[in-house]
Motif scaffolding. Structure first.
Motif, PDB file in Angstrom:
ATOM      1  N   UNK A   1       0.823  -1.202   0.000  1.00 52.62           N
ATOM      2  CA  UNK A   1       0.000   0.000   0.000  1.00 52.62           C
ATOM      3  C   UNK A   1       0.862   1.259   0.000  1.00 52.62           C
ATOM      4  N   UNK A   2       1.949   1.250   0.797  1.00 54.31           N
ATOM      5  CA  UNK A   2       2.866   2.395   0.827  1.00 54.31           C
ATOM      6  C   UNK A   2       3.519   2.583  -0.547  1.00 54.31           C
ATOM      7  N   UNK A   3       3.975   1.485  -1.137  1.00 51.68           N
ATOM      8  CA  UNK A   3       4.589   1.561  -2.464  1.00 51.68           C
ATOM      9  C   UNK A   3       3.619   2.085  -3.507  1.00 51.68           C
ATOM     10  N   UNK A   4       2.384   1.586  -3.466  1.00 53.81           N
ATOM     11  CA  UNK A   4       1.393   1.988  -4.461  1.00 53.81           C
ATOM     12  C   UNK A   4       1.090   3.476  -4.362  1.00 53.81           C
ATOM     13  N   UNK A   5       0.962   3.975  -3.123  1.00 51.87           N
ATOM     14  CA  UNK A   5       0.667   5.397  -2.939  1.00 51.87           C
ATOM     15  C   UNK A   5       1.820   6.258  -3.429  1.00 51.87           C
ATOM     16  N   UNK A   6       3.051   5.893  -3.031  1.00 51.01           N
ATOM     17  CA  UNK A   6       4.210   6.690  -3.436  1.00 51.01           C
ATOM     18  C   UNK A   6       4.429   6.684  -4.932  1.00 51.01           C
ATOM     19  N   UNK A   7       4.303   5.515  -5.545  1.00 60.01           N
ATOM     20  CA  UNK A   7       4.563   5.408  -6.977  1.00 60.01           C
ATOM     21  C   UNK A   7       3.507   6.124  -7.799  1.00 60.01           C
ATOM     22  N   UNK A   8       2.236   5.984  -7.418  1.00 59.11           N
ATOM     23  CA  UNK A   8       1.180   6.647  -8.186  1.00 59.11           C
ATOM     24  C   UNK A   8       1.330   8.163  -8.113  1.00 59.11           C
ATOM     25  N   UNK A   9       1.669   8.697  -6.925  1.00 58.57           N
ATOM     26  CA  UNK A   9       1.882  10.138  -6.803  1.00 58.57           C
ATOM     27  C   UNK A   9       3.094  10.573  -7.622  1.00 58.57           C
ATOM     28  N   UNK A  10       4.144   9.754  -7.603  1.00 53.95           N
ATOM     29  CA  UNK A  10       5.338  10.074  -8.382  1.00 53.95           C
ATOM     30  C   UNK A  10       5.043  10.145  -9.875  1.00 53.95           C
ATOM     31  N   UNK A  11       4.288   9.197 -10.384  1.00 52.31           N
ATOM     32  CA  UNK A  11       3.975   9.171 -11.814  1.00 52.31           C
ATOM     33  C   UNK A  11       3.155  10.392 -12.211  1.00 52.31           C
ATOM     34  N   UNK A  12       2.154  10.744 -11.410  1.00 60.03           N
ATOM     35  CA  UNK A  12       1.320  11.907 -11.716  1.00 60.03           C
ATOM     36  C   UNK A  12       2.133  13.190 -11.758  1.00 60.03           C
ATOM     37  N   UNK A  13       2.992  13.394 -10.770  1.00 60.72           N
ATOM     38  CA  UNK A  13       3.795  14.615 -10.717  1.00 60.72           C
ATOM     39  C   UNK A  13       4.772  14.664 -11.894  1.00 60.72           C
ATOM     40  N   UNK A  14       5.396  13.534 -12.217  1.00 62.56           N
ATOM     41  CA  UNK A  14       6.363  13.516 -13.318  1.00 62.56           C
ATOM     42  C   UNK A  14       5.694  13.808 -14.650  1.00 62.56           C
ATOM     43  N   UNK A  15       4.516  13.254 -14.889  1.00 61.05           N
ATOM     44  CA  UNK A  15       3.802  13.521 -16.134  1.00 61.05           C
ATOM     45  C   UNK A  15       3.410  14.984 -16.240  1.00 61.05           C
ATOM     46  N   UNK A  16       2.983  15.573 -15.132  1.00 59.51           N
ATOM     47  CA  UNK A  16       2.580  16.977 -15.153  1.00 59.51           C
ATOM     48  C   UNK A  16       3.771  17.886 -15.462  1.00 59.51           C
ATOM     49  N   UNK A  17       4.900  17.650 -14.795  1.00 57.30           N
ATOM     50  CA  UNK A  17       6.083  18.489 -15.008  1.00 57.30           C
ATOM     51  C   UNK A  17       6.638  18.281 -16.413  1.00 57.30           C
ATOM     52  N   UNK A  18       6.700  17.040 -16.872  1.00 54.58           N
ATOM     53  CA  UNK A  18       7.209  16.770 -18.214  1.00 54.58           C
ATOM     54  C   UNK A  18       6.366  17.421 -19.296  1.00 54.58           C
ATOM     55  N   UNK A  19       5.049  17.370 -19.138  1.00 51.20           N
ATOM     56  CA  UNK A  19       4.157  17.988 -20.121  1.00 51.20           C
ATOM     57  C   UNK A  19       4.338  19.493 -20.161  1.00 51.20           C
ATOM     58  N   UNK A  20       4.428  20.122 -18.973  1.00 47.83           N
ATOM     59  CA  UNK A  20       4.599  21.570 -18.908  1.00 47.83           C
ATOM     60  C   UNK A  20       5.905  21.999 -19.577  1.00 47.83           C
ATOM     61  N   UNK A  21       6.983  21.249 -19.348  1.00 47.53           N
ATOM     62  CA  UNK A  21       8.264  21.629 -19.936  1.00 47.53           C
ATOM     63  C   UNK A  21       8.279  21.379 -21.439  1.00 47.53           C
ATOM     64  N   UNK A  22       7.581  20.350 -21.898  1.00 45.36           N
ATOM     65  CA  UNK A  22       7.493  20.095 -23.335  1.00 45.36           C
ATOM     66  C   UNK A  22       6.868  21.295 -24.037  1.00 45.36           C
ATOM     67  N   UNK A  23       5.835  21.874 -23.447  1.00 42.25           N
ATOM     68  CA  UNK A  23       5.172  23.037 -24.038  1.00 42.25           C
ATOM     69  C   UNK A  23       6.049  24.281 -23.988  1.00 42.25           C
ATOM     70  N   UNK A  24       6.925  24.351 -22.975  1.00 48.99           N
ATOM     71  CA  UNK A  24       7.778  25.535 -22.824  1.00 48.99           C
ATOM     72  C   UNK A  24       9.130  25.378 -23.500  1.00 48.99           C
ATOM     73  N   UNK A  25       9.416  24.213 -24.097  1.00 45.06           N
ATOM     74  CA  UNK A  25      10.750  23.939 -24.630  1.00 45.06           C
ATOM     75  C   UNK A  25      11.149  24.907 -25.740  1.00 45.06           C
ATOM     76  N   UNK A  26      10.214  25.313 -26.576  1.00 39.04           N
ATOM     77  CA  UNK A  26      10.532  26.223 -27.677  1.00 39.04           C
ATOM     78  C   UNK A  26      11.073  27.559 -27.202  1.00 39.04           C
ATOM     79  N   UNK A  27      10.315  28.304 -26.398  1.00 37.27           N
ATOM     80  CA  UNK A  27      10.810  29.595 -25.912  1.00 37.27           C
ATOM     81  C   UNK A  27      12.083  29.484 -25.074  1.00 37.27           C
ATOM     82  N   UNK A  28      12.154  28.452 -24.211  1.00 37.62           N
ATOM     83  CA  UNK A  28      13.341  28.300 -23.361  1.00 37.62           C
ATOM     84  C   UNK A  28      14.576  28.014 -24.209  1.00 37.62           C
ATOM     85  N   UNK A  29      14.452  27.112 -25.180  1.00 44.16           N
ATOM     86  CA  UNK A  29      15.594  26.790 -26.036  1.00 44.16           C
ATOM     87  C   UNK A  29      16.065  27.975 -26.847  1.00 44.16           C
TER      88      UNK A  29
END
Length: 518
Positions: free
Chosen positions: A94-122
């Motif tokens: 249960x501890x593993x499932x909670x930690x991993x699911x939260x980790x995946x959600x946060x990583x997808x959110x941050x990765x998506x945001x940076x993908x959209x910002x990659x053009x101006x930043x680069x």
């Protein structure tokens, strides 16, 4: 009384054996990663050149920052909960499932945001660095790598908390082997920095997939949304994330600032020097990984033994890594030749970064123990102060001195932070600072004498092997002649690390006792 002493001795023996077994697996992971990293760190700069290697370093630094924002402390927060839990496997799942699911959600959110910002930043970085190449395609690949990197790091931290170090070794081996084959192979084939980083991303994917498979074997079944557990893990992730932010500022923000203020060539020089300064301390990480879960229990059950355990552990770390730092400082002009003539300017930054090698070697051990003891919030406050000073020094030194300025700001802020962490650890477990300093001072003296001998040998005969042999002979002679490390201690450590000691016999080594000190 006799019975109690026997039980205590048996407990110490079990802790020593467990520590030794965990250390062997964790050390194997680092031996594998270092063995693969050496050709990686030599070949990649040679194939890419100093300018393009600077761009690759910027991409790696950006990925590390994104990993931090995506819950950089969640893996260790979950690992700490798993180490402290005496629950059955179902609860651990249960501890593993909670930690991993939260980790995946946060990583997808941050990765998506940076993908959209990659053009101006680069485009912004390329214009400021005076480069005609648009970094946007490279940064989009970085965004795709965020989720794989996050899952990979989460799995390794969870295996540490579960003391499944053989799993950690397997995931690490797949990650680093993939990087060597794919990244260096694509760079050699002429696919440039974007192709090389695409190989980097595929290697992270393979390691993450392996980590997920092994997590299922230790109890995780499927992602789950448990708000209470998410909250608990995320709240402890925050101070861990802040303390991790400081280390990233020391080693990655300056890379990005170099690209902005000084261009890709200076970035490449600093990245090359940093790679050597950070390579040796990889071998210190297993000591902290193996010791931290054990010390949590030792502090609870036998505080004095925990203090002695840490005292000897840090002395061994110093005996190994302080002379290595001295050797790097003396031989820096020879070491940078492996990358070719374009990297000659990395020698002076590398000499400065040899001091960082010392502080990071102690730091990775001390911080692992403190985090498992629940001291991340106290460390975070000091980290914030250190970050402010580091950024300020970067702003002053990098525009003036380039790679050398970045190295100076790293050393001047990381060293005091590690000393403060050592103070916190000493307070937490009742370790005498005077006693610790008394054990480390002779090691520093022997290392300086060895550095002097190596320098004289190199001035007499300018061959690297001659200098290293002279320095090693002086150091080994001094540590044995003056009793810095006794033969009994050396034999004890060899038995623990290799697992050759007899089971249960009277001569079985006890790392947490003083019986071997002389």
């Amino acid at each position: 009384m006799a019975s109690g002493a026997t039980m205590s001795s048996t407990s110490n023996m079990n802790q020593a054996r467990k520590f030794a077994a965990n250390t062997r697996w964790a050390m194997l992971a680092k031996v594998v990663s270092a063995g693969i990293s050496i050709p990686f760190l030599i070949l990649l700069p040679r194939f890419l050149g100093v300018q393009v290697y600077g761009q690759f370093a910027i991409a790696v630094s950006a990925l590390i920052f994104l990993r931090l924002l995506s819950g950089g402390g969640l893996g260790y927060a979950t690992g700490r909960r798993l180490a402290a839990s005496e629950a059955e496997d179902g609860a651990r799942g249960s501890i593993l499932a909670a930690g991993l699911s939260l980790q995946i959600l946060l990583a997808l959110a941050v990765g998506t945001a940076f993908f959209l910002a990659a053009g101006p930043v680069g485009s912004f970085i390329s214009r400021r660095a005076g480069s005609g190449q648009d970094l946007a395609p490279l940064l989009r690949v970085v965004a795709l790598a965020v989720a794989f990197f996050a899952i990979n790091e989460f799995a390794k931290a969870a295996f540490q908390g579960l003391q499944r170090f053989h799993y950690l070794t397997l995931v690490t081996t797949i990650e680093y082997a993939g990087k060597l084959i794919l990244v260096v192979g694509l760079a050699w084939a002429g696919y440039g920095v974007t192709g090389a980083f695409a190989g980097f991303t595929v290697a992270l994917f393979l390691a993450a997939a392996t980590g997920l498979f092994l997590l299922r074997r230790v109890g995780w079944s499927r992602p789950t949304a448990r708000i209470a557990q998410w909250k608990d893990l995320y709240l402890y992730n925050v101070p861990l994330m802040l303390t991790s932010a400081g280390f990233i500022v020391y080693t990655e923000l300056d890379t990005l600032m170099l690209g902005y203020f000084s261009g890709f060539a200076e970035t490449g020089l600093y990245a090359a020097a940093k790679s050597i300064a950070r390579a040796a301390p990889l071998f210190a990480v297993p000591f902290g990984q193996a010791a931290a879960p054990l010390i949590v229990r030792m502090v609870r059950d036998a505080r004095e033994e925990a203090a002695e355990f840490v005292n000897r552990l840090l002395r061994y770390v110093g005996a190994v890594f302080i002379p290595i730092a001295a050797a790097v400082a003396v031989t820096a002009p020879y070491l940078v030749r492996v990358w070719g003539p374009g990297f000659g300017g990395a020698a002076l930054p590398l000499r400065v970064m040899s001091l960082f090698l010392i502080s990071i070697s102690f730091g990775v051990v001390i911080t692992a123990i403190l985090d498992y003891l629940g001291e991340a919030p106290r460390r975070a406050r000091w980290m914030m102060i250190s970050i402010v000073f580091n950024i300020g020094l970067n702003l002053v030194l990098i525009p003036r001195y380039g790679a050398l300025g970045a190295a100076l700001s790293t050393v001047l802020t990381h060293g005091p932070f590690v000393l403060n962490n050592l103070r916190l650890l000493a307070q937490r477990i009742g370790l005498s600072s005077r006693r610790l300093a008394g054990g480390l001072a002779p090691i520093v003296g022997a290392s300086l004498a060895a550095a002097g001998a190596a320098t004289l040998a190199l001035s007499w005969r300018a061959e690297l092997v001659v200098g290293l042999i002279a320095g090693a002979a002086v150091y080994l002679g001094l540590i044995f002649a003056f009793g810095i490390v006794s033969r009994a201690e050396l034999a004890e450590v060899i038995k623990l690390v290799t697992g050759t000691g007899r089971r249960g016999g009277p001569s079985e080594p006890e790392l947490v006792s003083e019986s071997a000190e002389s």
